[in-house]
Design a protein around this motif. Structure first.
Motif, mmCIF file in Angstrom:
data_model
loop_
_atom_site.group_PDB
_atom_site.id
_atom_site.type_symbol
_atom_site.label_atom_id
_atom_site.label_comp_id
_atom_site.label_asym_id
_atom_site.label_seq_id
_atom_site.Cartn_x
_atom_site.Cartn_y
_atom_site.Cartn_z
ATOM 1 N N ARG A 1 0.889 -0.953 -0.056
ATOM 2 C CA ARG A 1 -0.205 0.015 0.230
ATOM 3 C C ARG A 1 0.901 1.370 -0.150
ATOM 4 O O ARG A 1 0.718 2.344 -0.646
ATOM 5 C CB ARG A 1 -1.177 0.286 0.923
ATOM 6 N N GLN B 1 2.913 2.141 -3.600
ATOM 7 C CA GLN B 1 1.535 1.874 -4.355
ATOM 8 C C GLN B 1 1.304 3.406 -4.405
ATOM 9 O O GLN B 1 1.070 4.423 -5.479
ATOM 10 C CB GLN B 1 0.423 1.917 -4.358
ATOM 11 N N GLU B 2 1.571 3.954 -2.940
ATOM 12 C CA GLU B 2 1.164 5.754 -2.413
ATOM 13 C C GLU B 2 2.021 6.171 -3.180
ATOM 14 O O GLU B 2 2.448 7.390 -3.757
ATOM 15 C CB GLU B 2 1.062 5.735 -1.490
ATOM 16 N N TYR C 1 2.365 6.632 -6.277
ATOM 17 C CA TYR C 1 1.063 7.098 -7.875
ATOM 18 C C TYR C 1 1.758 9.044 -7.172
ATOM 19 O O TYR C 1 0.932 9.171 -7.929
ATOM 20 C CB TYR C 1 -0.023 7.256 -6.433
ATOM 21 N N ASN C 2 1.844 9.086 -5.967
ATOM 22 C CA ASN C 2 1.554 10.577 -5.238
ATOM 23 C C ASN C 2 2.869 11.347 -4.090
ATOM 24 O O ASN C 2 2.716 11.208 -2.561
ATOM 25 C CB ASN C 2 0.265 10.704 -4.936
ATOM 26 N N GLU D 1 3.085 14.286 -1.480
ATOM 27 C CA GLU D 1 1.993 14.298 -0.245
ATOM 28 C C GLU D 1 2.958 14.555 1.429
ATOM 29 O O GLU D 1 3.126 15.173 1.518
ATOM 30 C CB GLU D 1 0.665 14.084 -0.440
ATOM 31 N N TYR E 1 -1.341 10.726 7.898
ATOM 32 C CA TYR E 1 -0.624 10.527 6.366
ATOM 33 C C TYR E 1 -0.704 8.675 6.168
ATOM 34 O O TYR E 1 -1.302 8.054 5.267
ATOM 35 C CB TYR E 1 -0.130 11.007 5.975
ATOM 36 N N VAL F 1 -2.593 6.052 5.016
ATOM 37 C CA VAL F 1 -1.982 4.887 3.661
ATOM 38 C C VAL F 1 -2.246 3.455 4.037
ATOM 39 O O VAL F 1 -2.465 2.146 3.623
ATOM 40 C CB VAL F 1 -0.566 5.327 3.821
ATOM 41 N N GLN G 1 -6.858 3.501 3.721
ATOM 42 C CA GLN G 1 -6.947 4.200 2.083
ATOM 43 C C GLN G 1 -7.280 3.188 1.699
ATOM 44 O O GLN G 1 -7.372 1.857 2.011
ATOM 45 C CB GLN G 1 -6.148 4.563 1.086
ATOM 46 N N HIS H 1 -6.421 2.384 -6.423
ATOM 47 C CA HIS H 1 -6.327 3.160 -6.436
ATOM 48 C C HIS H 1 -7.541 3.105 -7.827
ATOM 49 O O HIS H 1 -7.605 2.122 -8.398
ATOM 50 C CB HIS H 1 -5.411 4.119 -7.049
#
Length: 223
Positions: free
Chosen positions: A123, A126-127, A130-131, A134, A211, A215, A219, A223
């Motif tokens: 996870r 992956q986050e 993806y981004n 942040e 955060y 994550v 979440q 996504h």
């Protein structure tokens, strides 16, 4: 905190055996009461910027006894007093504010990803893929960086499966642990303002722990 608490822990480090501990039980009881008072204050103050529910002091305190069943080190006690402060307390399984009181300027407040499942690591990666901005915005913020200057914990020696080795965020993707620490001197720990110093550290850590908890635990897996 009382300076006698650090003094007790220093003595314990030199006499880490059950006989000495039992003979000096009153010193431990006084140190534990001092820690309980501090944690009670932290619950009240941290509760002003984070919902801790009906968190109790006893839910935060870690045992001083060591689990020596699988350890080569057979010393029966830890050389520190520690607490995990967050919703649900030390046993919530989620990322909290971890405070460890230890003499020799080794006291610290910390938080972050430490013991994770393979699913949680997936996870996280992956986050980041993806981004990453942040997370980087949080941990590279000026005041956060001043208090928590470096990442602690282990990283993979190789590239994680499924990601190119030239990925722009390969450093973060390799992380198995992502933990931040702010250390306090013995003089700071013994000062009347120590509780407020810890509260300030927790407030600075909060965006990061929020955060990471999202994550790793909240979440959706995809996504």
């Amino acid at each position: 905190m009382e300076s006698k608490t650090l003094h007790f822990l220093s003595l314990l480090a030199e006499n880490n055996n059950r006989e000495w501990f039992q003979e000096n039980r009153k010193l431990y009881d006084a140190a534990k009461a001092d820690m309980e008072k501090l944690v009670g204050y932290l619950i009240t103050e941290v509760g002003k910027f984070q919902d801790l529910g009906n968190l109790q002091v006893k839910e935060c305190l870690l045992r001083i006894n060591r689990d020596i069943r699988f350890s080569k080190n057979k010393a029966p006690y830890k050389n520190n007093l520690a607490a995990g402060i967050g919703p649900g307390g030390k046993s919530s399984g989620k990322i909290d504010y971890y405070l460890q009181i230890q003499p020799g300027d080794q006291t610290f407040l910390g938080g972050g990803m430490w013991e994770t499942t393979s699913e949680q690591l997936a996870r996280f990666r992956q986050e980041i893929d993806y981004n990453a901005d942040e997370l980087k915005h949080i941990i590279e913020e000026k005041e956060f960086k001043a208090w928590f200057p470096e990442i602690h914990g282990d990283s993979l020696k190789t590239t994680p499966k499924g990601y190119p080795k030239d990925h722009p965020e390969i450093g973060l993707l390799k992380r198995k642990q992502l933990f931040f620490v702010h250390r306090y001197t013995d003089k700071e720990v013994s000062s009347k303002d120590f509780g407020d110093m810890v509260v300030k550290g927790a407030a600075l850590l909060k965006p990061f722990t929020d955060y990471m908890n999202y994550v790793l635990y909240e979440q959706p897996a995809e996504h």
